[in-house]
Design an enzyme around this catalytic site. Structure first.
Site, PDB file in Angstrom:
ATOM      1  N   SER A 142       0.957  -1.105  -0.147  1.00 32.73           N
ATOM      2  CA  SER A 142       0.160  -0.089   0.169  1.00 32.73           C
ATOM      3  C   SER A 142       0.907   0.997   0.123  1.00 32.73           C
ATOM      4  O   SER A 142       1.999   1.266   0.373  1.00 32.73           O
ATOM      5  CB  SER A 142      -1.050  -0.055   1.260  1.00 32.73           C
ATOM      6  OG  SER A 142      -1.555   1.206   1.423  1.00 32.73           O
ATOM      7  N   TYR A 191      -3.169  -0.560  10.154  1.00 31.41           N
ATOM      8  CA  TYR A 191      -2.897  -1.123   8.620  1.00 31.41           C
ATOM      9  C   TYR A 191      -1.569  -0.652   8.009  1.00 31.41           C
ATOM     10  O   TYR A 191      -0.885  -1.476   7.586  1.00 31.41           O
ATOM     11  CB  TYR A 191      -4.221  -0.350   7.830  1.00 31.41           C
ATOM     12  CG  TYR A 191      -3.990  -0.630   6.328  1.00 31.41           C
ATOM     13  CD1 TYR A 191      -4.533  -1.970   6.160  1.00 31.41           C
ATOM     14  CD2 TYR A 191      -3.581   0.049   5.412  1.00 31.41           C
ATOM     15  CE1 TYR A 191      -4.552  -2.250   4.593  1.00 31.41           C
ATOM     16  CE2 TYR A 191      -3.583  -0.089   4.142  1.00 31.41           C
ATOM     17  CZ  TYR A 191      -4.160  -1.583   3.794  1.00 31.41           C
ATOM     18  OH  TYR A 191      -4.025  -1.749   2.380  1.00 31.41           O
ATOM     19  N   LYS A 208       1.617  -2.655   6.734  1.00 33.80           N
ATOM     20  CA  LYS A 208       2.237  -2.612   5.461  1.00 33.80           C
ATOM     21  C   LYS A 208       3.766  -2.016   5.498  1.00 33.80           C
ATOM     22  O   LYS A 208       4.576  -2.503   4.396  1.00 33.80           O
ATOM     23  CB  LYS A 208       1.188  -1.728   4.502  1.00 33.80           C
ATOM     24  CG  LYS A 208       0.149  -2.173   4.197  1.00 33.80           C
ATOM     25  CD  LYS A 208      -0.208  -3.365   3.608  1.00 33.80           C
ATOM     26  CE  LYS A 208      -1.355  -3.700   3.302  1.00 33.80           C
ATOM     27  NZ  LYS A 208      -1.346  -5.214   2.597  1.00 33.80           N
TER      28      LYS A 208
END
Length: 257
Positions: free
Chosen positions: A149, A162, A166
């Site tokens: 991402s 999150y 990543k």
């Protein structure tokens, strides 16, 4: 006088290659499976929902491509390793399995943290490892791609967990690339911006978040699935033979600031 010898463009074709695409029942994973199949690879589609996978595999076969479906839950590491161990070695891995539980960092629960880390980091790590292990055993090169991402390179509102997972994927990608380069196994990530997928529906339903996204993407639009298909094919192909340990940012200029 001998004719001038010009360099030849490496092929983007994947004929004869075996590809495993995880998270292939919808969204980016499904698009990646289509792209690899169109380039000539035999594609094994994997996810937790076998019914949806079978629909995609059937549609690909109807288009004249080679595809099969396998049930796989990367959160179950031992089962994943056992499943992959009995399949043919995969020249290409695209891992698009992922989960997001967005919210303020102060509100993060342990269960949410564990759920996101379990799939986005733990699952990705061990999936990449088992595919590489089989390639090393049979002495074949490969291209292993995790869908990361843009949040692996920046921070974001309500995205502490999150983003943490990543960033970690980028870390193990570089280390694995260093370790496995001698086996001609390449390990890279693709880092998309916001792509219109079921996973992003909640974000696009929030007008404040949409405004934030539109202000950050320099190209003036959100990403579409087709924006990921070319990069996947490129990194999987011989055209990317000298690329490893890298992140391919498909972010419309988000991280250019």
């Amino acid at each position: 006088m001998s004719p001038l010898q010009l360099p030849r463009t490496p092929t983007f074709r994947l004929d004869g290659k075996e590809a495993l695409v995880v998270g292939a029942s919808s969204g980016i994973g499904q698009a990646a499976a289509v792209a690899l199949a169109e380039a000539g690879a035999h594609v094994t589609l994997a996810a937790r929902s076998l019914e949806r996978l079978e629909q995609t595999a059937s549609a690909l076969r109807d288009m004249g491509h080679s595809a099969q479906a396998v049930k796989l839950d990367v959160n179950r590491v031992e089962e994943t390793e056992a499943t992959v161990a009995v399949l043919r070695p995969f020249d290409i891995l695209v891992n698009s399995a992922g989960v997001a539980r967005h919210g303020p960092a102060l509100d993060t629960t342990v269960s949410d943290f564990d759920a996101v880390v379990g799939i986005n980091l733990r699952g990705a790590y061990f999936l990449t490892r088992v595919v590489a292990r089989k390639l090393i055993e049979v002495g074949r090169p490969g291209s292993l791609i995790n869908i990361s991402s843009q949040m692996a390179h920046v921070g974001g509102i309500d995205r502490a967990v999150y983003s943490a997972t990543k960033h970690a994927v980028e870390g193990f990608t570089k280390s694995m690339a260093i370790e496995w380069g001698r086996y001609r196994i390449r390990v890279n990530t693709i880092c998309p911006t916001f792509i219109r997928t079921p996973l992003a529906e909640q974000t696009f339903a929030n007008p404040d978040r949409v405004k934030w996204i539109e202000e950050k993407i320099k190209l003036g639009r959100v990403g579409e699935l087709e924006d990921i298909m070319g990069p996947v094919t490129f990194l999987a192909s011989d055209a990317a033979n000298m690329i490893t340990g890298s992140s391919l940012l498909v972010d419309g200029g988000w991280t250019a600031d």
